[in-house]
Design a protein around this motif. Structure first.
Motif, mmCIF file in Angstrom:
data_model
loop_
_atom_site.group_PDB
_atom_site.id
_atom_site.type_symbol
_atom_site.label_atom_id
_atom_site.label_comp_id
_atom_site.label_asym_id
_atom_site.label_seq_id
_atom_site.Cartn_x
_atom_site.Cartn_y
_atom_site.Cartn_z
ATOM 1 N N VAL A 237 1.130 -1.106 -0.094
ATOM 2 C CA VAL A 237 -0.615 0.059 -0.314
ATOM 3 C C VAL A 237 0.632 1.347 -0.048
ATOM 4 N N TYR A 238 0.416 2.370 -0.495
ATOM 5 C CA TYR A 238 0.945 3.462 -0.776
ATOM 6 C C TYR A 238 0.622 4.776 0.021
ATOM 7 N N ALA A 239 -0.002 4.494 1.580
ATOM 8 C CA ALA A 239 -1.226 5.687 2.234
ATOM 9 C C ALA A 239 -0.516 5.402 3.233
ATOM 10 N N HIS A 240 0.418 4.484 4.234
ATOM 11 C CA HIS A 240 0.147 4.324 5.760
ATOM 12 C C HIS A 240 1.059 5.337 6.099
ATOM 13 N N SER A 241 2.629 5.394 5.332
ATOM 14 C CA SER A 241 2.945 7.167 5.730
ATOM 15 C C SER A 241 2.305 8.289 5.634
ATOM 16 N N LEU A 242 1.245 8.555 5.306
ATOM 17 C CA LEU A 242 0.965 9.581 5.895
ATOM 18 C C LEU A 242 -0.275 9.908 6.679
ATOM 19 N N LEU A 243 -0.518 8.610 7.523
ATOM 20 C CA LEU A 243 -1.263 8.259 8.721
ATOM 21 C C LEU A 243 -0.734 9.392 9.802
ATOM 22 N N ASP A 244 -0.094 8.933 10.295
ATOM 23 C CA ASP A 244 0.771 9.413 11.691
ATOM 24 C C ASP A 244 1.058 11.531 11.082
ATOM 25 N N VAL A 245 1.273 11.699 9.504
ATOM 26 C CA VAL A 245 1.506 12.910 10.015
ATOM 27 C C VAL A 245 0.237 14.010 9.749
ATOM 28 N N VAL A 246 -1.075 13.040 9.774
ATOM 29 C CA VAL A 246 -2.483 13.770 9.649
ATOM 30 C C VAL A 246 -3.065 14.077 11.122
ATOM 31 N N LEU A 247 -2.841 12.793 11.340
ATOM 32 C CA LEU A 247 -2.795 12.251 13.574
ATOM 33 C C LEU A 247 -2.149 13.299 13.949
ATOM 34 N N GLN A 248 -0.942 13.594 13.387
ATOM 35 C CA GLN A 248 0.131 14.850 14.344
ATOM 36 C C GLN A 248 -0.773 16.376 13.803
ATOM 37 N N ARG A 249 -1.070 16.510 12.868
ATOM 38 C CA ARG A 249 -1.315 18.217 12.236
ATOM 39 C C ARG A 249 -2.617 18.275 12.816
ATOM 40 N N PHE B 192 -13.696 14.550 12.061
ATOM 41 C CA PHE B 192 -13.529 15.315 13.722
ATOM 42 C C PHE B 192 -15.846 14.711 14.323
ATOM 43 N N ASP B 193 -14.923 14.824 14.926
ATOM 44 C CA ASP B 193 -16.724 15.125 15.634
ATOM 45 C C ASP B 193 -17.207 15.909 16.420
ATOM 46 N N GLU B 194 -18.365 16.041 16.894
ATOM 47 C CA GLU B 194 -19.209 17.326 17.012
ATOM 48 C C GLU B 194 -18.151 18.455 18.382
ATOM 49 N N GLU B 195 -17.261 17.484 19.205
ATOM 50 C CA GLU B 195 -16.491 17.934 20.240
ATOM 51 C C GLU B 195 -15.000 18.195 20.247
ATOM 52 N N GLY B 196 -14.903 17.968 18.594
ATOM 53 C CA GLY B 196 -13.605 18.472 18.336
ATOM 54 C C GLY B 196 -12.749 17.115 17.988
ATOM 55 N N ARG B 197 -12.794 16.258 18.661
ATOM 56 C CA ARG B 197 -12.155 15.093 18.261
ATOM 57 C C ARG B 197 -11.808 14.290 17.465
ATOM 58 N N LEU B 198 -10.701 13.970 16.839
ATOM 59 C CA LEU B 198 -10.493 13.268 15.529
ATOM 60 C C LEU B 198 -10.656 12.263 15.892
ATOM 61 N N VAL B 199 -11.605 11.737 14.913
ATOM 62 C CA VAL B 199 -12.248 10.375 14.775
ATOM 63 C C VAL B 199 -11.913 9.311 13.362
ATOM 64 N N ARG B 200 -12.359 10.295 12.603
ATOM 65 C CA ARG B 200 -11.763 9.126 11.308
ATOM 66 C C ARG B 200 -10.797 10.035 9.983
ATOM 67 N N VAL B 201 -10.211 8.674 9.661
ATOM 68 C CA VAL B 201 -8.746 9.637 8.676
ATOM 69 C C VAL B 201 -9.657 8.890 6.987
ATOM 70 N N VAL B 202 -10.112 10.365 6.206
ATOM 71 C CA VAL B 202 -10.371 9.473 5.164
ATOM 72 C C VAL B 202 -8.518 9.715 4.290
ATOM 73 N N ILE B 203 -8.094 9.256 3.575
ATOM 74 C CA ILE B 203 -6.872 8.928 2.451
ATOM 75 C C ILE B 203 -7.281 8.678 1.170
ATOM 76 N N ASN B 204 -6.810 10.032 0.289
ATOM 77 C CA ASN B 204 -7.238 9.413 -1.305
ATOM 78 C C ASN B 204 -5.919 9.194 -1.341
ATOM 79 N N LEU B 205 -6.064 8.061 -2.853
ATOM 80 C CA LEU B 205 -4.500 8.740 -3.782
ATOM 81 C C LEU B 205 -5.036 8.457 -5.157
ATOM 82 N N ARG B 206 -4.566 9.016 -6.218
ATOM 83 C CA ARG B 206 -4.274 9.017 -7.545
ATOM 84 C C ARG B 206 -3.393 9.379 -7.669
#
Length: 696
Positions: free
Chosen positions: A296-308, A331-345
């Protein structure tokens, strides 16, 4: 899946008949519960005491009454592992929640259940919206009346219509006919419908939206296939894409994957499965960080999104493919990060448009230059020019700057020849190149040749081992100003002439010429024609330098510039030294009447001196040097400042008289009357003086 235990109010123990109404009500209020379970003497659950029933009992029977009188409902109880949807289907207001052992472990109110179900639905809507906006395919949804209800970012990009202008409007008022109204009428799905808009080609899939067997809307998913039409695998790519466009998520030819905050994959599409060389069954439930680089080509981006915690886009190369990877947090209504959507083109196909991109850049640079030229019109580049004489000079500079002709700047010391040279360079096509100035009179004769043309290694004693590049080569693709060209030694004039003719230089100690692309500007305060006559300047060099002569008049011949220059320098030096200074009217008049033999440079130095030395904020005539305070001479009070032939002295006196008369009266009629001559005589003499100044 969310269970009853996730939203219930936990409780410990049950009320009994020995508990008073006061005690029961206090326990319910302390725990902020919708009620409390009540057990009989045998410990069996008999019902729920609610705050309303306990409050009524407290009012009617008193606080010490047994809490059994406050039991409002029968023994309604749910299992803790019951799904929320199943619990909602039951009729209740308050229910007890039992654990695996049958013991009461919590209380659930119908209002709390409704809030939980609403929050879950709202989150699913946000998740779907993020998925829609992450897709590179345009998505348009209409209702049964044809009004647009959904319009994602890709649709905005393809149609150039903002989302806020599209939502709520009829589809035919926003877009060209896409067939969505026909889908509403026929209820038939249609795939791979190709249409063109301008130079772009799109394919569209259309599907009806049905609820309880009735058509309530239509969905259109379209993609720009202009890039892939030119590749050999276009037909196979389009067919593969058509098979994948069976839903909103599966419609995208780009791969995307949805993870939770821990990186667990919870959703993916067919394109991503293909990129990762895995099936959905193999991907779902796994941490994306566990997937290897080969999968897969997307795993290296996840940690950056979680951090920023904001969208991040990167490019990654794998084998012969280049991918644009975009990660978007949800984010949910309380501002917590609950999902990450990764798109590859896959951007590989766009490399084939390189030539078109280069052509677009060329046109962009052309338009940029044209726009810069339009902006420069009327801009003097910092030069102060209020007099008609200087306006003519600047207009000539603007015209000459567009070509590469050699320009000879003439004028007395201090009139601004170097400033005009810089302005000419900045307005020319060479503005991005270097601007190099060489003062031919300030460099010793024995060093000037090596400074101009450079030297090779070992050319002379003390030379650098690696040699040195000359000023002509430093100015390559730019402009070279030869200041004080009249001071150029005679033995170097032939070599300079060769450079001007051949556009190549030979360094000192070298034998191989080097090509240079340089525009030559020259400046001097000397009479070059007289130098040619006296044999001090080569005639052929003079003709090479004198292609476009520009005479910059002295300050005394353009007195309209004196006052603007005075205020310009005052503002500059006040700002530089943090001072506040103003010139008194008598001082301004003295500046205007003075002849300024040192021209603009003298004026600038005088203003700086007065700014820093004035004891107060007002600069009066008394602070000026004595030469400024002398009363203007009357009658024949004219001056000649240097020895010269008598004929030239007569002309100089005539010039001074005519200029003073014109400066005082402003018209040739009044000047002629003051000088005691005919008006035609003044006109002829003025024309003669101006021709002489232009030809000088």
């Amino acid at each position: 899946m969310i269970w009853v235990k996730d939203i219930m109010t936990p409780i410990s123990g049950s009320l009994t008949e020995t508990d008073t109404c006061r005690e029961a009500l206090r326990r319910v209020m302390d725990e902020e519960a919708a009620g409390w379970p009540v057990a009989d003497s045998a410990g069996e659950f008999v019902g729920i005491a609610t705050p309303r029933a306990l409050g009524r009992l407290l009012k009617e029977e008193g606080p010490e009454t047994s809490c059994l009188g406050g039991v409002e409902f029968g023994p309604i109880a749910f299992k803790a592992t019951l799904p929320l949807e199943t619990a909602w289907s039951r009729t209740f207001q308050v229910a007890a929640v039992s654990g695996e052992d049958g013991q009461i472990v919590g209380i659930l109110s119908r209002s709390a259940l409704a809030v939980a179900l609403y929050q879950r639905a709202e989150f699913q809507v946000k998740e779907l919206e993020a998925v829609l906006n992450s897709a590179h395919n345009g998505i348009v949804v209409i209702n049964r009346e044809g009004m647009i209800t959904s319009f994602n970012r890709a649709a905005e990009r393809f149609t150039h219509v903002p989302k806020e202008k599209a939502l709520g409007r009829h589809v035919l008022d926003v877009l060209i006919p896409l067939g969505l109204m026909e889908t509403l009428q026929t209820g038939q799905s249609e795939y791979s419908q190709k249409f063109r808009v301008g130079r772009h080609t799109y394919i569209m899939n259309r599907d009806p939206v049905k609820q309880e067997g009735k058509i309530t809307g239509a969905v259109g998913v379209f993609q720009d296939i202009s890039e892939i039409e030119s590749v050999s695998q276009e037909l196979a790519s389009v067919k593969a894409l058509n098979r994948e466009l069976d839903s909103v998520i599966q419609s995208s030819s780009d791969g995307f994957v949805v993870t939770d905050a821990a990186g667990i994959i919870i959703r993916t599409n067919a394109a991503f499965e293909k990129m990762s060389l895995s099936t959905a069954q193999e991907l779902l439930g796994r941490r994306i960080q566990e997937l290897g680089d080969g999968e897969v080509y997307a795993h290296s981006l996840l940690d950056v999104v979680l951090q920023r915690k904001h969208p991040v886009s990167v490019t990654e190369k794998k084998q012969d493919h280049s991918f644009l990877v975009t990660g978007s947090p949800v984010f949910d209504e309380e501002g917590r990060l609950v999902r990450v959507v990764i798109n590859l083109r896959d951007m590989t196909m766009l490399n084939q448009l390189r030539q078109e991109l280069l052509e677009s850049k060329r046109l962009s640079e052309k338009y940029h230059l044209e726009l810069a030229e339009l902006r420069q019109r009327g801009d003097t580049g910092g030069m102060i020019a209020s007099s008609p004489e200087m306006e003519e000079v600047l207009e000539l500079i603007q015209r000459v700057a567009k070509v590469d002709s050699t320009v000879l700047l003439l004028g007395e010391s201090g009139v601004g020849k170097e400033g005009m040279a810089k302005l000419l360079h900045s307005r020319s096509p060479r503005a991005e190149g270097p601007f190099i100035k060489v003062n031919c009179g300030a460099i010793p004769e024995q060093l000037l040749e090596s400074e101009l043309f450079g030297y090779e290694s070992g050319a002379f004693t003390g030379a650098r081992r690696e040699g040195k590049i000359g000023m002509f080569e430093l100015a390559h693709n730019g402009t070279l100003l030869l200041d004080e060209i009249g001071d150029l030694p005679f033995n170097l004039q032939a070599k300079l002439l060769r450079v001007l003719q051949e556009r190549e230089v030979v360094p000192v100690g070298g034998s191989k010429p080097r090509r240079v692309n340089v525009r030559i500007l020259a400046a001097t305060h000397k009479d070059l024609e007289e130098m040619v006559r006296l044999g001090k300047l080569r005639e052929d060099l003079f003709f090479r330098l004198n292609v476009v002569p520009i005479w910059i008049p002295p300050l005394r011949e353009r007195r309209a510039d004196i006052i603007p220059l005075l205020h310009h320098f005052r503002e500059r030096f006040c700002k530089k030294y943090g001072l506040q200074r103003e010139f008194a009217p008598d001082a301004v008049e003295a500046f205007y009447q003075y002849d300024w033999p040192g021209n603009v440079r003298e004026l600038e130095n005088m203003v700086e001196r007065l700014i820093v030395m004035a004891p107060g904020e007002l600069i009066t005539l008394s602070l000026l040097p004595p030469v400024f305070q002398s009363p203007p001479e009357e009658g024949g009070g004219v001056s000649v400042r240097a020895l010269m032939p008598l004929k030239e002295a007569v002309l100089e006196v005539e010039r001074q008289l005519i200029e003073r008369a014109m400066a005082k009266y402003g018209s040739t009629y009044k000047a002629a009357e003051a000088l005691g001559v005919n008006q035609s005589t003044v006109v002829r003499r003025l024309a003669k003086l101006r021709r002489k100044a232009t030809n000088a």
